[in-house]
Design a protein around this motif. Sequence first.
Motif, mmCIF file in Angstrom:
data_model
loop_
_atom_site.group_PDB
_atom_site.id
_atom_site.type_symbol
_atom_site.label_atom_id
_atom_site.label_comp_id
_atom_site.label_asym_id
_atom_site.label_seq_id
_atom_site.Cartn_x
_atom_site.Cartn_y
_atom_site.Cartn_z
ATOM 1 N N UNK A 29 -13.211 -5.270 -1.230
ATOM 2 C CA UNK A 29 -10.998 -5.369 -0.697
ATOM 3 C C UNK A 29 -10.379 -5.920 -1.747
ATOM 4 N N UNK A 30 -10.589 -6.499 -2.178
ATOM 5 C CA UNK A 30 -9.287 -7.079 -3.793
ATOM 6 C C UNK A 30 -8.820 -5.947 -4.019
ATOM 7 N N UNK A 31 -10.040 -4.993 -4.616
ATOM 8 C CA UNK A 31 -9.422 -4.389 -6.400
ATOM 9 C C UNK A 31 -8.792 -3.107 -4.861
ATOM 10 N N UNK A 32 -9.516 -2.651 -3.612
ATOM 11 C CA UNK A 32 -8.879 -1.408 -3.041
ATOM 12 C C UNK A 32 -7.377 -1.810 -3.075
ATOM 13 N N UNK A 33 -7.479 -2.935 -2.538
ATOM 14 C CA UNK A 33 -5.657 -3.740 -2.059
ATOM 15 C C UNK A 33 -4.691 -4.086 -3.047
ATOM 16 N N UNK A 34 -5.304 -4.056 -3.769
ATOM 17 C CA UNK A 34 -4.912 -4.126 -5.232
ATOM 18 C C UNK A 34 -3.722 -2.949 -5.507
ATOM 19 N N UNK A 35 -5.074 -1.707 -5.485
ATOM 20 C CA UNK A 35 -4.410 -0.644 -5.810
ATOM 21 C C UNK A 35 -3.489 0.284 -5.062
ATOM 22 N N UNK A 36 -3.959 -0.262 -3.611
ATOM 23 C CA UNK A 36 -2.817 0.446 -2.710
ATOM 24 C C UNK A 36 -1.302 -0.453 -2.982
ATOM 25 N N UNK A 37 -1.489 -1.835 -3.159
ATOM 26 C CA UNK A 37 -0.174 -2.128 -2.564
ATOM 27 C C UNK A 37 0.590 -2.469 -3.958
ATOM 28 N N UNK A 38 0.107 -2.131 -5.321
ATOM 29 C CA UNK A 38 0.768 -2.440 -6.802
ATOM 30 C C UNK A 38 1.049 -1.368 -7.601
ATOM 31 N N UNK A 52 -10.307 -16.365 -13.389
ATOM 32 C CA UNK A 52 -10.171 -15.411 -12.704
ATOM 33 C C UNK A 52 -8.717 -14.767 -13.511
ATOM 34 N N UNK A 53 -9.356 -13.259 -13.486
ATOM 35 C CA UNK A 53 -8.531 -12.456 -13.894
ATOM 36 C C UNK A 53 -8.357 -10.923 -13.839
ATOM 37 N N UNK A 54 -7.699 -10.300 -14.265
ATOM 38 C CA UNK A 54 -8.063 -8.848 -13.631
ATOM 39 C C UNK A 54 -7.331 -8.421 -14.403
ATOM 40 N N UNK A 55 -7.177 -7.126 -14.716
ATOM 41 C CA UNK A 55 -7.643 -6.052 -15.666
ATOM 42 C C UNK A 55 -6.835 -4.919 -15.184
ATOM 43 N N UNK A 63 4.740 -4.643 -14.545
ATOM 44 C CA UNK A 63 3.415 -4.323 -13.601
ATOM 45 C C UNK A 63 3.234 -5.472 -13.288
ATOM 46 N N UNK A 64 2.888 -6.694 -14.222
ATOM 47 C CA UNK A 64 2.717 -8.103 -14.149
ATOM 48 C C UNK A 64 3.217 -8.544 -13.016
ATOM 49 N N UNK A 65 4.183 -8.380 -12.927
ATOM 50 C CA UNK A 65 4.999 -9.280 -11.564
ATOM 51 C C UNK A 65 4.795 -9.503 -10.234
ATOM 52 N N UNK A 66 4.608 -8.015 -10.073
ATOM 53 C CA UNK A 66 4.390 -6.850 -9.290
ATOM 54 C C UNK A 66 2.240 -7.616 -8.911
ATOM 55 N N UNK A 67 2.083 -7.422 -9.971
ATOM 56 C CA UNK A 67 0.321 -8.447 -9.621
ATOM 57 C C UNK A 67 0.314 -9.788 -9.636
ATOM 58 N N UNK A 68 1.124 -10.991 -9.415
ATOM 59 C CA UNK A 68 1.130 -11.990 -9.495
ATOM 60 C C UNK A 68 1.121 -12.082 -8.159
ATOM 61 N N UNK A 69 2.430 -11.341 -7.643
ATOM 62 C CA UNK A 69 3.038 -11.923 -6.577
ATOM 63 C C UNK A 69 1.595 -10.887 -5.713
ATOM 64 N N UNK A 71 -1.863 -11.609 -6.048
ATOM 65 C CA UNK A 71 -2.802 -12.701 -6.051
ATOM 66 C C UNK A 71 -2.960 -14.127 -5.706
ATOM 67 N N UNK A 72 -1.089 -13.764 -5.633
ATOM 68 C CA UNK A 72 -0.310 -15.224 -4.676
ATOM 69 C C UNK A 72 -0.968 -14.999 -3.297
ATOM 70 N N UNK A 73 -0.372 -13.650 -2.547
ATOM 71 C CA UNK A 73 -0.246 -13.396 -1.193
ATOM 72 C C UNK A 73 -1.787 -12.730 -0.939
ATOM 73 N N UNK A 74 -2.729 -12.462 -1.404
ATOM 74 C CA UNK A 74 -4.147 -12.551 -1.676
ATOM 75 C C UNK A 74 -5.093 -13.954 -0.642
#
Length: 424
Positions: A29-38, A52-55, A63-69, A71-74
């Motif tokens: 769920x996290x991986x597919x949500x990350x691709x879909x939302x950022x 906890x690391x996201x590659x 794009x790291x700002x979007x990924x940080x947001x 991560x926080x939302x999730x």
Amino acid sequence: MLFTLGVNHKSAPVGIRERVVFSPDRMDEALTGLIRSTPVEEAAILSTCNRTEIYFRSEAHQPTDRVLHWLADFHRLKPGEIQPYIYRHSEAEAVKHLLRVACGLDSLVLGEPQILGQLKGSYQSAGAAGTLGRQLGRLFQHAFSVAKNVRTSTAIGSSPVSVAFAAVSLARQIWGDMKPLTALMIGAGETIELAARHLHSNQIGRIIVANRTVERAKTLASEFDAEVITLSEIPARLAEADILISSTASPLPILGKGAVERALKARKRRPMFMVDIAVPRDIEPEVGSLDNVFLYTVDDLEEVIQENLQSRREAARQAEEIIDSQVSTFMGWLRAQSAVSTICAFRDKAHTVQLEVLEKANQMVAAGKSPEEALSFLAHTLTNKLLHDPCHTMNEAAREGRLELVDAAHALFKLPSPTDKPHS
């Protein structure tokens, strides 16, 4: 571009790390949500008790700002709650970070091997979720190869140092002789298995394994002649434990202050040594305030671990040299990918010209021309057709003052310098 964003035991305390853990059952769920939302094209997530690391790969701007947001939302947090603890790497630094993680050079325990298995699990999860593409997939495979090279060519793994080993070493320092003692192991994963192995080798008197899944616990217990109980039986058996080591994936604490107080009373205040390796924590922090309880978390083990690291430090320096070289190798591969489409188009064009000229040469032979004449035509025409466009472009570039293109042609076609004279 490739990026890494995350927190680890060096950048964030356990209280922060446990709030951004990804449970295995939510990884897809996290991986597919990350691709879909950022604006991320490829992604993999590594989530352990220490990091906890996201590659990811993205061609977007910052794009790291979007990924940080994301991560926080999730995790239902505000970005400002985790921002101070986040580190970010891009391109060569991101590649180097992953290679260091794979080799155990970024671990709480220098050179520990468990992280490589956890990385392979992340790779498999991303593959199953469909979020692992060509570049990130190649990077993970390269990391696995480099880690194997470091293990075989240095002494990084020669000393039995791990979080589990550190926990047992500390227990031995506190208790001394372990033969009269009972150890309660909560969980049945890799870290608990390692700890049980170290306890067994130190001749612990008795081991009890408590786990949500009894069958998994039985597999582990059979190796060490251990007794198996369920998690619900822990309160009734807790007073037997001189040593307690816990490492589960429970999102909430499974051992509270009240249960430990009752166990201490039944033990007539004999001390209890506890190590909570889990993130989120399995044991309520308040338990540590009780008299006769020695409670340690993964962060507390660092001092013990440092005493066992000297033999690995020289090996780590050698490993860093290997990694620096392998970062250059991977970045070379990555840069070469930008030329792949151009190379393919150039070869396709040359092949088309070849077929056209060959067809005309065959027609000449069929019309009665000699093979020598057809071959001469083939060589002359093929050479002219292949050279026409490059020569025309270089001529135009020179007229327009774009001499860098002429210089590039010298390198591309490996031509002698204009000042070089042919040998007589």
